[in-house]
Design an enzyme around this catalytic site. Structure first.
Site, PDB file in Angstrom:
ATOM      1  N   HIS A   1       0.822  -1.227   0.000  1.00 27.22           N
ATOM      2  CA  HIS A   1       0.000   0.000   0.000  1.00 27.22           C
ATOM      3  C   HIS A   1       0.850   1.269   0.000  1.00 27.22           C
ATOM      4  O   HIS A   1       0.321   2.365  -0.208  1.00 27.22           O
ATOM      5  CB  HIS A   1      -0.934   0.027   1.215  1.00 27.22           C
ATOM      6  CG  HIS A   1      -1.983  -1.044   1.194  1.00 27.22           C
ATOM      7  ND1 HIS A   1      -2.929  -1.132   0.194  1.00 27.22           N
ATOM      8  CD2 HIS A   1      -2.218  -2.084   2.038  1.00 27.22           C
ATOM      9  CE1 HIS A   1      -3.719  -2.174   0.435  1.00 27.22           C
ATOM     10  NE2 HIS A   1      -3.305  -2.775   1.541  1.00 27.22           N
TER      11      HIS A   1
ATOM     12  N   ASP B   1      -2.673 -10.357  -2.491  1.00 29.24           N
ATOM     13  CA  ASP B   1      -3.258  -9.908  -1.221  1.00 29.24           C
ATOM     14  C   ASP B   1      -4.737  -9.583  -1.473  1.00 29.24           C
ATOM     15  O   ASP B   1      -5.128  -9.223  -2.586  1.00 29.24           O
ATOM     16  CB  ASP B   1      -2.514  -8.653  -0.735  1.00 29.24           C
ATOM     17  CG  ASP B   1      -2.928  -8.220   0.664  1.00 29.24           C
ATOM     18  OD1 ASP B   1      -2.220  -8.562   1.619  1.00 29.24           O
ATOM     19  OD2 ASP B   1      -3.970  -7.516   0.787  1.00 29.24           O
TER      20      ASP B   1
ATOM     21  N   HIS C   1      -6.347  -7.073  -0.579  1.00 32.97           N
ATOM     22  CA  HIS C   1      -6.527  -5.651  -0.880  1.00 32.97           C
ATOM     23  C   HIS C   1      -5.714  -5.247  -2.104  1.00 32.97           C
ATOM     24  O   HIS C   1      -4.632  -5.787  -2.338  1.00 32.97           O
ATOM     25  CB  HIS C   1      -6.072  -4.797   0.316  1.00 32.97           C
ATOM     26  CG  HIS C   1      -6.752  -5.159   1.595  1.00 32.97           C
ATOM     27  ND1 HIS C   1      -6.198  -6.056   2.502  1.00 32.97           N
ATOM     28  CD2 HIS C   1      -7.928  -4.753   2.130  1.00 32.97           C
ATOM     29  CE1 HIS C   1      -7.018  -6.183   3.552  1.00 32.97           C
ATOM     30  NE2 HIS C   1      -8.073  -5.411   3.351  1.00 32.97           N
TER      31      HIS C   1
ATOM     32  N   ASP D   1      -4.521 -12.685   3.424  1.00 33.81           N
ATOM     33  CA  ASP D   1      -5.782 -12.200   4.000  1.00 33.81           C
ATOM     34  C   ASP D   1      -6.962 -12.534   3.078  1.00 33.81           C
ATOM     35  O   ASP D   1      -8.085 -12.079   3.309  1.00 33.81           O
ATOM     36  CB  ASP D   1      -5.727 -10.698   4.344  1.00 33.81           C
ATOM     37  CG  ASP D   1      -5.039  -9.860   3.290  1.00 33.81           C
ATOM     38  OD1 ASP D   1      -4.747 -10.380   2.188  1.00 33.81           O
ATOM     39  OD2 ASP D   1      -4.800  -8.663   3.556  1.00 33.81           O
TER      40      ASP D   1
END
Ligand code: SS9
Ligand code: ZN
Length: 347
Positions: free
Chosen positions: A159, A195, A197, A284
């Site tokens: 991120h 991931d 996200h 995740d």
């Protein structure tokens, strides 16, 4: 598989993040890495080595000077205000506001971030620079001919953009490793971000480039964090047009849909014919992850690793998210085992 690991990750131990309207204990905690390391020692053969020191040069190849300076000083400036709690930003420059770096630490925290879930602590800079060295050491091993390596990075990185932190990330470990591969012999590198996200930081760093193909499978940003990047029409810009592939999936999508996206992404990478691949490995996507609405079971991660191995490329795995602390070890190890089992049979 070779694992690169350092205890320095423990220097970053955030106490609280803003979540569900409350200050809650951080999901991104040292225990995650401890459990992964223990599980590797117990059930995944291969050496575990300490990172080498690369200095800041490879970090500067990805991140902006002012941002690096900010990260290095942030805790001291915060502590100089007489505070001992974690440093968190409170407001952001939205539409119509000015992008000018403030003098005050509170303003700097806002200017260089995009969420209030990513605390900076006394040891954050040390932990983040070591995590970059962990990824860089993995990249160096790939350049030396290793067919697979696992960078057990913490804090995570995908991120973090050239000049902002967020999503538990400060330095973009996968991007720093990718740039290092390009600066040392690789002509083209593919990044596969699995991931849960969207890897907004990695996408933005390489958005204008055709020597990096970025492929990301993630929850639809209309429904999930980071909300403001990760749509399918983001395909790259300028020279980079066509070298960014987002495969957003609706929240709570099924396993078949997820693996369908994986096959689409792997096919694109195969067509690109890179010299090697960097996998932003977040687990995740796990059905019991506490902050995600995902569907993979522990055994599914064996297939994830196996399918990635079928690319037939050297692969650097870089740890990103995965917050179900009890199962994060087995989920990561299953990806690595699935990968090495296919490789062993292919030899
Ligand atoms: C969920 C809040 C999400 C940020 C998640 C960052 C994931 C990094 N209620 N907060 S892999
Ligand atoms: Zn994530």
């Amino acid at each position: 598989m070779l694992t690169i690991y350092s205890d320095d990750h423990r220097l970053h131990r955030g106490r609280v993040e803003l979540n569900d309207g409350k200050l809650q204990p951080c999901y991104e905690c040292p225990e995650r890495a401890d459990v992964i390391l223990e599980t590797i020692k117990r059930s995944a053969p291969g050496d575990i080595i300490a990172p080498l020191e690369f200095g800041l040069r490879p970090v500067r190849a990805v991140h902006k000077p002012r941002y690096i300076e900010f990260l290095r000083q942030a805790w001291d400036l915060w502590a100089a205000e007489g505070r001992s709690c974690d440093a968190l930003p409170l407001n952001w420059a939205v539409r119509g506001m000015r992008q000018i770096e403030p003098d005050h630490i509170d303003g700097k925290l806002s200017y260089f971030s995009f969420d209030a879930g990513t605390p900076i602590t006394a040891g954050t800079w040390s932990a983040a620079t070591t995590a970059a060295n962990v990824a860089l050491t993995g990249a160096a091993k790939i350049l030396e001919g290793e067919r697979g390596a696992f960078a057990l990075c913490r804090p995570p990185g995908h991120h973090a953009a050239a000049d902002y932190f967020g999503g538990y990330c400060f330095l973009n470990n996968a991007a720093v490793a990718t740039q290092y591969l390009l600066d040392n012999d690789a002509a083209r590198v593919a990044i596969l971000d699995i991931d849960y996200h969207h890897g907004n930081g990695t996408q933005s760093i390489f958005y204008d480039r055709s020597n990096v193909l970025f492929v990301s499978i993630h929850a639809d940003p209309l429904q999930e964090y980071p909300y403001f990047l990760g749509h399918s029409d983001e395909q790259g810009r300028g020279d980079g047009k066509g070298y960014n592939l987002n495969l957003p999936l609706r929240r709570r999508c099924g396993v078949n849909e997820w693996f369908g996206a994986l096959d689409t992404g792997l096919q694109r990478i195969s067509d690109y014919a890179p010299d090697c691949a960097v996998v932003s490995l977040g687990v995740d996507t796990y059905i019991d992850d506490p902050i995600s609405q995902a569907c993979l079971e522990s055994s599914d991660y064996l297939s994830v690793g196996a399918r990635i191995a079928q690319l037939g490329l050297p692969v650097l795995f870089v740890l990103e998210g995965g917050y179900a602390v009890n199962d994060v070890g087995i989920n990561v190890v299953n990806v690595l085992t699935g990968f090495t089992d296919v490789r062993r049979r292919a030899r």
